[in-house]
Design a protein around this motif. Structure first.
Motif, PDB file in Angstrom:
ATOM      1  N   PHE A   1       0.814  -1.226   0.000  1.00 21.66           N
ATOM      2  CA  PHE A   1       0.000   0.000   0.000  1.00 21.66           C
ATOM      3  C   PHE A   1       0.848   1.277   0.000  1.00 21.66           C
ATOM      4  CE2 PHE A   1      -0.101   1.994   4.247  1.00 21.66           C
ATOM      5  CZ  PHE A   1       0.563   1.043   5.008  1.00 21.66           C
ATOM      6  N   VAL A   2       2.029   1.240   0.630  1.00 22.02           N
ATOM      7  CA  VAL A   2       2.846   2.457   0.669  1.00 22.02           C
ATOM      8  C   VAL A   2       3.314   2.883  -0.728  1.00 22.02           C
ATOM      9  CG1 VAL A   2       3.625   2.241   3.063  1.00 22.02           C
ATOM     10  CG2 VAL A   2       4.927   1.130   1.266  1.00 22.02           C
ATOM     11  N   ASP A   3       3.358   1.920  -1.657  1.00 18.32           N
ATOM     12  CA  ASP A   3       3.727   2.265  -3.041  1.00 18.32           C
ATOM     13  C   ASP A   3       2.730   3.246  -3.658  1.00 18.32           C
ATOM     14  OD1 ASP A   3       5.703   0.370  -2.740  1.00 18.32           O
ATOM     15  OD2 ASP A   3       4.611  -1.200  -3.811  1.00 18.32           O
ATOM     16  N   ARG A   4       1.510   3.243  -3.137  1.00 18.35           N
ATOM     17  CA  ARG A   4       0.446   4.095  -3.685  1.00 18.35           C
ATOM     18  C   ARG A   4       0.373   5.469  -3.022  1.00 18.35           C
ATOM     19  NH1 ARG A   4      -1.894   1.693  -7.785  1.00 18.35           N
ATOM     20  NH2 ARG A   4      -2.241  -0.560  -7.751  1.00 18.35           N
ATOM     21  N   ALA A   5       1.226   5.696  -2.019  1.00 12.18           N
ATOM     22  CA  ALA A   5       1.278   7.019  -1.402  1.00 12.18           C
ATOM     23  C   ALA A   5       2.046   7.952  -2.329  1.00 12.18           C
ATOM     24  CB  ALA A   5       1.962   6.929  -0.040  1.00 12.18           C
TER      25      ALA A   5
ATOM     26  N   PHE B   1       4.739  10.836  -3.549  1.00  8.93           N
ATOM     27  CA  PHE B   1       6.088  11.258  -3.172  1.00  8.93           C
ATOM     28  C   PHE B   1       5.981  12.596  -2.443  1.00  8.93           C
ATOM     29  CE2 PHE B   1       9.910  13.677  -4.019  1.00  8.93           C
ATOM     30  CZ  PHE B   1      10.896  12.777  -3.693  1.00  8.93           C
ATOM     31  N   PRO B   2       6.723  12.872  -1.360  1.00 12.06           N
ATOM     32  CA  PRO B   2       7.788  12.056  -0.780  1.00 12.06           C
ATOM     33  C   PRO B   2       7.326  11.141   0.354  1.00 12.06           C
ATOM     34  CG  PRO B   2       7.865  14.231   0.199  1.00 12.06           C
ATOM     35  CD  PRO B   2       6.692  14.218  -0.746  1.00 12.06           C
ATOM     36  N   ALA B   3       6.022  11.156   0.706  1.00 10.53           N
ATOM     37  CA  ALA B   3       5.528  10.305   1.800  1.00 10.53           C
ATOM     38  C   ALA B   3       5.884   8.839   1.558  1.00 10.53           C
ATOM     39  CB  ALA B   3       4.014  10.466   1.929  1.00 10.53           C
ATOM     40  N   ARG B   4       5.766   8.435   0.294  1.00  9.97           N
ATOM     41  CA  ARG B   4       6.067   7.054  -0.109  1.00  9.97           C
ATOM     42  C   ARG B   4       7.453   6.607   0.381  1.00  9.97           C
ATOM     43  NH1 ARG B   4       5.021   7.837  -5.495  1.00  9.97           N
ATOM     44  NH2 ARG B   4       7.164   8.309  -6.036  1.00  9.97           N
TER      45      ARG B   4
ATOM     46  N   ARG C   1       8.296   3.827   3.378  1.00 14.26           N
ATOM     47  CA  ARG C   1       9.116   2.638   3.092  1.00 14.26           C
ATOM     48  C   ARG C   1      10.297   2.555   4.050  1.00 14.26           C
ATOM     49  NH1 ARG C   1       9.291   3.707  -3.326  1.00 14.26           N
ATOM     50  NH2 ARG C   1       7.421   2.571  -3.937  1.00 14.26           N
ATOM     51  N   LEU C   2      10.937   3.701   4.261  1.00 14.29           N
ATOM     52  CA  LEU C   2      12.106   3.735   5.152  1.00 14.29           C
ATOM     53  C   LEU C   2      11.694   3.344   6.574  1.00 14.29           C
ATOM     54  CD1 LEU C   2      15.091   4.515   5.537  1.00 14.29           C
ATOM     55  CD2 LEU C   2      14.339   6.855   5.975  1.00 14.29           C
ATOM     56  N   LYS C   3      10.574   3.916   7.030  1.00 14.92           N
ATOM     57  CA  LYS C   3      10.101   3.616   8.381  1.00 14.92           C
ATOM     58  C   LYS C   3       9.785   2.126   8.536  1.00 14.92           C
ATOM     59  CE  LYS C   3       6.661   6.008  10.503  1.00 14.92           C
ATOM     60  NZ  LYS C   3       5.745   7.148  10.769  1.00 14.92           N
ATOM     61  N   ALA C   4       9.140   1.554   7.517  1.00 17.10           N
ATOM     62  CA  ALA C   4       8.788   0.131   7.570  1.00 17.10           C
ATOM     63  C   ALA C   4      10.058  -0.729   7.640  1.00 17.10           C
ATOM     64  CB  ALA C   4       7.944  -0.248   6.357  1.00 17.10           C
ATOM     65  N   LYS C   5      11.099  -0.328   6.896  1.00  9.51           N
ATOM     66  CA  LYS C   5      12.368  -1.074   6.920  1.00  9.51           C
ATOM     67  C   LYS C   5      13.011  -1.006   8.306  1.00  9.51           C
ATOM     68  CE  LYS C   5      13.603  -0.518   2.075  1.00  9.51           C
ATOM     69  NZ  LYS C   5      14.418   0.233   1.120  1.00  9.51           N
ATOM     70  N   ILE C   6      12.989   0.195   8.886  1.00 10.64           N
ATOM     71  CA  ILE C   6      13.567   0.369  10.221  1.00 10.64           C
ATOM     72  C   ILE C   6      12.790  -0.469  11.238  1.00 10.64           C
ATOM     73  CG2 ILE C   6      13.933   2.039  12.097  1.00 10.64           C
ATOM     74  CD1 ILE C   6      14.435   4.153   9.826  1.00 10.64           C
ATOM     75  N   ASN C   7      11.473  -0.437  11.150  1.00  9.17           N
ATOM     76  CA  ASN C   7      10.634  -1.200  12.084  1.00  9.17           C
ATOM     77  C   ASN C   7      10.873  -2.706  11.972  1.00  9.17           C
ATOM     78  OD1 ASN C   7       9.485   1.114  13.105  1.00  9.17           O
ATOM     79  ND2 ASN C   7       7.711   1.049  11.753  1.00  9.17           N
TER      80      ASN C   7
END
Ligand SMILES: [Zn+2]
Length: 167
Positions: A137-141, A143-146, A150-156
């Motif tokens: 779903f984040v792919d559909r946000a 830019f730059p929220a997208r 993605r970065l936040k999800a990777k960190i989490n």
């Protein structure tokens, strides 16, 4: 649960047969209940097949969990958005613009049917069908929220792994 950015979440799922559906429907429904999801796509639990299930708990017009088999959106209209989240995208949520009404073709090759949906059910179906096409779903946000999501999800995901790691 496979977490973003796991590669299986990034590929188009393999076409599934009637037999795949018979074998996997119960398993996917059980996983969905276990994770308390409103829907679940096979790649999220590591299965490369184009199958997803949607809980009947939130929808009066479903009398059992809905099975999507090689689903394809064939018609869409209007727009709506709600705050979306995903079991596979750790700790982020975001309003995502989706179609309001959709028609989805689904079923084994010799028995394709059209399902019409609107409102929340249409959102969940679009979210799960995206999974089967390698989209989260984040792919559909926009830019730059997208990029931030993605970065936040990777960190989490990393955080979660280091908490549960024993070595
Ligand atoms: Zn999801």
């Amino acid at each position: 649960m496979r977490l973003y950015p796991n590669r299986i979440l990034r590929k188009k799922a393999a076409r599934a047969s009637r037999r795949d559906a018979e074998e996997l429907y119960g398993k996917l429904v059980a996983e969905m209940i276990n994770y308390e999801g409103i829907g679940l796509a096979a790649p999220q639990v590591g299965i490369d097949k184009s199958i997803a299930v949607i809980s009947d708990k939130y929808f009066d017009n479903l009398d059992r969990p809905l099975l999507l088999l090689n689903p394809r959106v064939v018609k869409k209209s209007g727009s709506q958005s709600i705050e979306e989240a995903c079991l596979s995208v750790k700790g982020v949520s975001r309003k995502i613009k989706r179609a309001l009404q959709i028609e989805v073709e689904t079923g084994p090759d010799d028995d394709r049917k059209i399902i019409e949906a609107s409102g929340l059910l249409a959102i969940v179906m679009q979210h799960e069908i995206d999974h089967l096409n390698g989209i989260v779903f984040v792919d559909r946000a926009p830019f730059p929220a997208r990029c931030w999501l993605r970065l936040k999800a990777k960190i989490n995901k990393k955080k979660k792994e280091s908490e549960s790691g024993c070595d």
